[in-house]
Design an enzyme around this catalytic site. Structure first.
Site, PDB file in Angstrom:
ATOM      1  N   ARG A   1     -10.079  -0.128  15.274  1.00 34.74           N
ATOM      2  CA  ARG A   1     -10.674   0.935  13.438  1.00 34.74           C
ATOM      3  C   ARG A   1     -11.560  -0.096  12.743  1.00 34.74           C
ATOM      4  O   ARG A   1     -12.147  -0.279  13.343  1.00 34.74           O
ATOM      5  CB  ARG A   1      -8.940   0.379  12.688  1.00 34.74           C
ATOM      6  CG  ARG A   1      -8.400   1.624  12.134  1.00 34.74           C
ATOM      7  CD  ARG A   1      -7.751   1.718  11.975  1.00 34.74           C
ATOM      8  NE  ARG A   1      -7.040  -0.047  10.714  1.00 34.74           N
ATOM      9  CZ  ARG A   1      -5.659   0.198  10.553  1.00 34.74           C
ATOM     10  NH1 ARG A   1      -4.603   1.356  10.557  1.00 34.74           N
ATOM     11  NH2 ARG A   1      -5.133  -0.692   9.680  1.00 34.74           N
TER      12      ARG A   1
ATOM     13  N   TYR B   1      14.725  31.105   6.729  1.00 35.53           N
ATOM     14  CA  TYR B   1      13.725  31.992   6.986  1.00 35.53           C
ATOM     15  C   TYR B   1      13.624  31.879   8.739  1.00 35.53           C
ATOM     16  O   TYR B   1      14.099  30.790   9.312  1.00 35.53           O
ATOM     17  CB  TYR B   1      12.318  30.635   6.781  1.00 35.53           C
ATOM     18  CG  TYR B   1      12.076  31.487   5.084  1.00 35.53           C
ATOM     19  CD1 TYR B   1      11.809  32.242   4.919  1.00 35.53           C
ATOM     20  CD2 TYR B   1      11.835  29.984   4.660  1.00 35.53           C
ATOM     21  CE1 TYR B   1      11.303  32.038   3.478  1.00 35.53           C
ATOM     22  CE2 TYR B   1      11.358  29.985   3.067  1.00 35.53           C
ATOM     23  CZ  TYR B   1      11.832  31.049   2.719  1.00 35.53           C
ATOM     24  OH  TYR B   1      10.931  31.418   0.973  1.00 35.53           O
TER      25      TYR B   1
ATOM     26  N   LYS C   1       0.979  -1.647   0.343  1.00 37.10           N
ATOM     27  CA  LYS C   1      -0.056  -0.507  -0.232  1.00 37.10           C
ATOM     28  C   LYS C   1       1.106   1.555   0.351  1.00 37.10           C
ATOM     29  O   LYS C   1       1.994   0.699   0.610  1.00 37.10           O
ATOM     30  CB  LYS C   1      -1.124   0.061   1.270  1.00 37.10           C
ATOM     31  CG  LYS C   1       0.000  -0.313   2.285  1.00 37.10           C
ATOM     32  CD  LYS C   1      -0.724  -0.226   4.341  1.00 37.10           C
ATOM     33  CE  LYS C   1      -0.153  -0.114   5.170  1.00 37.10           C
ATOM     34  NZ  LYS C   1      -1.013  -0.616   5.991  1.00 37.10           N
TER      35      LYS C   1
HETATM   36  C1  PLP Z   1      -0.203  -1.164   6.910  1.00 36.74           C
HETATM   37  C2  PLP Z   1      -0.334  -3.172   7.299  1.00 36.74           C
HETATM   38  C3  PLP Z   1      -0.077  -4.238   7.656  1.00 36.74           C
HETATM   39  C4  PLP Z   1       1.684  -3.699   7.899  1.00 36.74           C
HETATM   40  O1  PLP Z   1       2.380  -3.391   8.856  1.00 36.74           O
HETATM   41  P1  PLP Z   1       4.120  -3.306   9.293  1.00 36.74           P
HETATM   42  O2  PLP Z   1       3.481  -2.165  10.497  1.00 36.74           O
HETATM   43  O3  PLP Z   1       4.216  -2.246   8.244  1.00 36.74           O
HETATM   44  O4  PLP Z   1       4.050  -4.526   8.948  1.00 36.74           O
HETATM   45  C5  PLP Z   1      -0.293  -5.216   7.766  1.00 36.74           C
HETATM   46  N1  PLP Z   1      -1.539  -5.387   8.149  1.00 36.74           N
HETATM   47  C6  PLP Z   1      -2.638  -4.454   7.435  1.00 36.74           C
HETATM   48  C7  PLP Z   1      -4.307  -4.521   8.199  1.00 36.74           C
HETATM   49  C8  PLP Z   1      -2.227  -2.678   7.597  1.00 36.74           C
HETATM   50  O5  PLP Z   1      -2.997  -1.960   7.504  1.00 36.74           O
END
Ligand code: PLP
Length: 376
Positions: free
Chosen positions: A137, A271, A39
């Site tokens: 979540r 700045y 992702k």
């Molecule tokens: C992003 C994500 C992962 C991977 O998490 P890491 O901490 O990068 O290994 C795994 N499962 C879900 C549902 C995620 O959203």
């Protein structure tokens, strides 16, 4: 990198990523599948090249956060199964099915919408059921007093006519954080996950792929691998545990020195005049700023590797530039390369300076920064 037009670029080592894939793979029990989380453009590394590498290397599954990310992979020749972790509106059920995508289902109402759409088309949508075991979540609520209702809703979803339930998963909140309390929390999440699965399976449903292990769990809880692991950060070679596993960082963020100037003592820099030279200073202007993904919060709090030395960053980081003191680095010259993070300047150190986690800085490397792929 000989192309002088590139003011800032990210070198991505596909060799390092493949090494990491194989090192993680070597820790898995027999038959355990490997899902690579790609992702957010593979955490900034480039979703298509990383997925291609994983596909060639023998990974079993990929995961993205949304339909657009999945479509980018399908349009670029990625044929591995792809799980969409986030929400896809039911209007896109046909797109999901026609592109052979697997959708996470996070509550009964959505399961019913997907099933309704798929039935209407005379097709079947492949899904993985997402359980909320303590992340609070996405996912079917099933903790505490919600257990019976949670199982009931999961079973109901799995028996809808146009859904093919291939898997079930949950996500850990603190599997990467040390401490007894966090360990107890993770173990309780895992126990609840197994209990929901067992209770649902007693009622006749079956999950071929049970998965919960993110990077933290892959490292710290090998017993939680089940049928598939789901690492992201670890695959890219970052986090506190990469040393013990011998993993290599996949990305090196590099810029160039644009100009070098000599300032007298008591010269205000950048700045807000947040840095004033104490003595005569040889100061480099670097072609990287917060629009490239170098957080402004790091101003005056980080150092970069250049010509065998470390140059402290000075003054507020600007949108497209920042300054670094190269007084003690005679080898630093105009057009010379400067490593922002990589093997010499760890991403973890820079993240700490930005009061954030490595994930955020990887995702922050912006579109303006070309990715240069190295086979090594
Ligand atoms: C992003 C994500 C992962 C991977 O998490 P890491 O901490 O990068 O290994 C795994 N499962 C879900 C549902 C995620 O959203």
């Amino acid at each position: 990198m000989d192309d002088l037009r590139k003011r800032t670029w990210a070198e991505i080592s596909l060799g390092a990523l493949r090494h990491n894939y194989e090192a993680i793979r070597a820790r898995l029990g027999e038959g355990c599948r490997f899902l690579g989380v790609v992702k957010a453009d593979a955490y900034g590394h480039g979703a298509v090249p990383v997925s291609r590498m994983l596909q060639d290397a023998g990974a079993d599954y990929l995961a993205v956060s949304c339909l657009d990310e999945a479509m980018e992979l399908r349009q670029n020749g990625i044929y591995l199964p792809i799980l969409i972790l986030g929400h896809t509106p039911a209007e896109f059920t046909e797109t999901l099915i026609r592109n052979d995508l697997t959708q996470a289902v996070t509550c009964l109402a959505k399961a019913e919408e997907y099933s309704h759409e798929a039935s209407r088309l005379g097709l079947t949508l492949r899904v993985h059921i997402k359980l909320d075991t303590g992340m609070s979540r996405l996912g079917f609520l099933c903790a505490g007093s919600r257990f019976d209702e949670g199982v009931e809703n999961v079973v109901h979803s799995c028996t809808l006519p146009a859904l093919e339930t291939e898997g079930v998963f949950t996500h850990f909140a603190v599997s990467d954080e040390p401490g007894e309390d966090n360990e107890a929390y993770t173990r309780a999440q895992f126990a609840l996950f197994l209990r929901v699965i067992a209770t649902a399976e007693e009622r006749g449903v079956h999950f071929a792929i049970r998965h919960c292990a993110n990077s933290g769990a892959v490292v710290h809880y090998p017993e939680m691998q089940l049928d598939m692991v789901r690492p992201g950060l670890l695959l890219y070679g970052y986090g506190d545990d990469t040393g013990t596993l011998g993993l290599q960082p996949g990305m090196r963020l590099v810029t160039r020195i644009t100009t070098i100037k000599h300032y007298d003592a008591l010269t205000d820099v950048s700045y807000g005049r947040r840095f004033t030279t104490e003595h005569t200073t040889r100061m480099a202007v670097l072609g990287i700023g917060y629009a490239d993904g170098l957080p402004r919060l790091c101003s005056n709090k980080c150092s970069f590797a250049v010509a065998g030395g470390f140059a402290p960053q000075r003054g507020s980081i600007c949108m497209d530039m920042c300054m670094a003191d190269v007084s003690d680095i005679p080898g630093a010259t105009v057009d010379g390369e400067v490593e922002i993070f990589g093997a010499q300047c760890s991403l973890e150190t820079l993240s700490a300076a930005a009061q954030t986690i490595p994930y955020e800085l990887l995702c922050a490397v912006s579109k303006r920064v070309p990715r240069v792929y190295l086979a090594k």
